[in-house]
Design a protein around this motif. Sequence first.
Motif, PDB file in Angstrom:
ATOM      1  N   GLY A  62      27.638  15.124  29.743  1.00 29.68           N
ATOM      2  CA  GLY A  62      26.197  15.251  29.567  1.00 29.68           C
ATOM      3  C   GLY A  62      25.433  14.402  30.575  1.00 29.68           C
ATOM      4  N   GLY A  63      24.130  14.308  30.331  1.00 31.10           N
ATOM      5  CA  GLY A  63      23.244  13.713  31.322  1.00 31.10           C
ATOM      6  C   GLY A  63      22.968  12.232  31.145  1.00 31.10           C
ATOM      7  N   GLY A  64      22.868  11.792  29.891  1.00 35.69           N
ATOM      8  CA  GLY A  64      22.569  10.382  29.652  1.00 35.69           C
ATOM      9  C   GLY A  64      21.388   9.918  30.489  1.00 35.69           C
ATOM     10  N   GLY A  67      20.654  12.629  34.204  1.00 34.48           N
ATOM     11  CA  GLY A  67      19.865  13.859  34.177  1.00 34.48           C
ATOM     12  C   GLY A  67      18.603  13.781  33.341  1.00 34.48           C
ATOM     13  N   ALA A  71      14.785  14.607  34.557  1.00 35.03           N
ATOM     14  CA  ALA A  71      14.205  15.835  34.002  1.00 35.03           C
ATOM     15  C   ALA A  71      12.919  15.501  33.248  1.00 35.03           C
ATOM     16  CB  ALA A  71      15.218  16.512  33.081  1.00 35.03           C
ATOM     17  N   VAL A  91      17.081  16.066  39.621  1.00 37.40           N
ATOM     18  CA  VAL A  91      17.927  16.272  38.437  1.00 37.40           C
ATOM     19  C   VAL A  91      19.362  16.549  38.858  1.00 37.40           C
ATOM     20  CG1 VAL A  91      18.334  17.757  36.426  1.00 37.40           C
ATOM     21  CG2 VAL A  91      15.984  17.112  37.053  1.00 37.40           C
ATOM     22  N   MET A  95      22.827  14.203  38.461  1.00 37.52           N
ATOM     23  CA  MET A  95      24.008  14.691  37.727  1.00 37.52           C
ATOM     24  C   MET A  95      25.235  14.725  38.632  1.00 37.52           C
ATOM     25  SD  MET A  95      23.134  14.879  34.662  1.00 37.52           S
ATOM     26  CE  MET A  95      24.758  15.409  34.131  1.00 37.52           C
ATOM     27  N   GLY A 153      26.091  18.967  32.476  1.00 33.05           N
ATOM     28  CA  GLY A 153      24.730  19.450  32.309  1.00 33.05           C
ATOM     29  C   GLY A 153      24.051  19.393  33.671  1.00 33.05           C
ATOM     30  N   ASP A 154      23.125  20.342  33.932  1.00 28.74           N
ATOM     31  CA  ASP A 154      22.629  20.466  35.309  1.00 28.74           C
ATOM     32  C   ASP A 154      21.297  21.204  35.296  1.00 28.74           C
ATOM     33  OD1 ASP A 154      22.675  20.327  38.095  1.00 28.74           O
ATOM     34  OD2 ASP A 154      24.529  21.484  38.330  1.00 28.74           O
ATOM     35  N   VAL A 166      20.271  23.129  31.934  1.00 30.17           N
ATOM     36  CA  VAL A 166      21.318  23.641  31.043  1.00 30.17           C
ATOM     37  C   VAL A 166      22.073  22.426  30.516  1.00 30.17           C
ATOM     38  CG1 VAL A 166      22.977  24.035  32.956  1.00 30.17           C
ATOM     39  CG2 VAL A 166      23.293  25.199  30.759  1.00 30.17           C
ATOM     40  N   SER A 167      22.199  22.354  29.183  1.00 31.28           N
ATOM     41  CA  SER A 167      22.849  21.180  28.596  1.00 31.28           C
ATOM     42  C   SER A 167      24.366  21.341  28.635  1.00 31.28           C
ATOM     43  CB  SER A 167      22.396  20.971  27.153  1.00 31.28           C
ATOM     44  OG  SER A 167      23.041  21.896  26.312  1.00 31.28           O
ATOM     45  N   GLY A 168      25.048  20.221  28.621  1.00 25.20           N
ATOM     46  CA  GLY A 168      26.501  20.240  28.540  1.00 25.20           C
ATOM     47  C   GLY A 168      26.972  20.949  27.281  1.00 25.20           C
ATOM     48  N   ASP A 169      26.192  20.824  26.209  1.00 24.57           N
ATOM     49  CA  ASP A 169      26.587  21.474  24.947  1.00 24.57           C
ATOM     50  C   ASP A 169      26.622  22.996  25.105  1.00 24.57           C
ATOM     51  OD1 ASP A 169      26.636  18.973  23.647  1.00 24.57           O
ATOM     52  OD2 ASP A 169      24.475  19.065  23.396  1.00 24.57           O
ATOM     53  N   VAL A 222      16.185  15.830  26.971  1.00 25.15           N
ATOM     54  CA  VAL A 222      15.377  17.036  27.138  1.00 25.15           C
ATOM     55  C   VAL A 222      16.076  18.273  26.591  1.00 25.15           C
ATOM     56  CG1 VAL A 222      14.210  16.107  29.182  1.00 25.15           C
ATOM     57  CG2 VAL A 222      16.275  17.506  29.474  1.00 25.15           C
ATOM     58  N   SER A 223      17.220  18.076  25.924  1.00 25.42           N
ATOM     59  CA  SER A 223      17.975  19.256  25.524  1.00 25.42           C
ATOM     60  C   SER A 223      18.245  19.339  24.023  1.00 25.42           C
ATOM     61  CB  SER A 223      19.286  19.348  26.318  1.00 25.42           C
ATOM     62  OG  SER A 223      20.005  18.151  26.221  1.00 25.42           O
TER      63      SER A 223
HETATM   64  C1  LIG Z   1      19.342  16.673  31.721  1.00 26.06           C
HETATM   65  C2  LIG Z   1      20.385  17.245  32.236  1.00 26.06           C
HETATM   66  C3  LIG Z   1      20.305  17.726  33.603  1.00 26.06           C
HETATM   67  C4  LIG Z   1      21.689  17.423  31.555  1.00 26.06           C
HETATM   68  C5  LIG Z   1      21.589  17.769  30.089  1.00 26.06           C
HETATM   69  O1  LIG Z   1      22.889  17.844  29.519  1.00 26.06           O
HETATM   70  P1  LIG Z   1      23.179  17.203  28.098  1.00 26.06           P
HETATM   71  O2  LIG Z   1      23.089  15.736  28.249  1.00 26.06           O
HETATM   72  O3  LIG Z   1      24.544  17.684  27.748  1.00 26.06           O
HETATM   73  O4  LIG Z   1      22.147  17.729  27.140  1.00 26.06           O
END
Ligand SMILES: C=C(C)CCOP(=O)(O)O
Length: 262
Positions: A62-64, A67, A71, A91, A95, A153-154, A166-169, A222-223
């Motif tokens: 994920g982004g932590g 990202g 974002a 962003v 990542m 996530g990217d 797009v989230s890693g989830d 943001v996700s």
């Molecule tokens: C914010 C970005 C680019 C990644 C979001 O991925 P997540 O942390 O899996 O929700």
Amino acid sequence: MTAGTPAGRSADPPVVLKLGGSVITEKDRPETVDEAALAAACDAVAGAIAAGAVARLVVVHGGGSFGHHHASAHGISTTEGTHDADAAMDVHGAMARLNRAVLAALHDRDVPAVPVHPLSLSARPAGVDGDLDLPRSSTATLLAEGFVPVLHGDGVATAGEGVTVVSGDELVVELAAGLGAERVGVCSTVPGVLDEEGAVIERIDSFEAVADALGASDATDVSGGMAAKVRELLELDAPASVFGPEGLEAFLRGDAPGTRID
Ligand SMILES: C=C(C)CCOP(=O)(O)O
Ligand SMILES: Nc1ncnc2c1ncn2[C@@H]1O[C@H](COP(=O)(O)OP(=O)(O)OP(=O)(O)O)[C@@H](O)[C@H]1O
């Protein structure tokens, strides 16, 4: 570095593991890796591969504070995009830097990890409400050749919005469905999905049953935090577990620590 797939087991269905951004980064300090947490997670991954507990593994992180920080600063989310290339690169660049750190930590432990960057691969051709198009052949072929693909996530090209997140989830769910994953693990900072009293919910099979307990993230996110995670994982055929870092080893061994979602 050694090849990760023992001969003869390359057709095993893969395990898909998400390392939460809130685990491997210090989520309140922009672009700061939590080195100790990343090392511990990569020790668990390397140990499981070396012990033969996992034959084929896809990692998504994920982004932590990488990202999400950028974002949020640019007002970009999973539904709000940008047509500004500098914002998209802030962003994606962040990542990609976090991805390099994850790869380096895996390489230090002889895990044959290679990056797969969703921005270059994926799109939402029908806009924010449409499906995510995530071609799986590069990940599938890397897996079959003995690598551990590491996605993240990217930013993602989105019709009508430019580049959204797009989230890693969401990637985990798409990959698990597309690759016929055996099981899915989501490692976050919490020991599982918590009920309104703060106890770990053992099993979730419907969103409505737990909706009142589910919130967003405590940190900049943001996700959608835990609510979005549970919603995504319920769509999967493969069993999924949500657990904290202390459950990672057990998950990789084949157990179902934390909350099981199916
Ligand atoms: C914010 C970005 C680019 C990644 C979001 O991925 P997540 O942390 O899996 O929700
Ligand atoms: N019912 C709940 N049970 C557990 N966590 C919850 C719940 N409701 C909200 N949360 C929040 O969700 C967070 C986990 O989601 P979050 O998206 O921040 O994690 P992550 O996936 O590890 O990080 P990232 O999105 O950066 O990859 C928890 O830290 C907590 O703040």
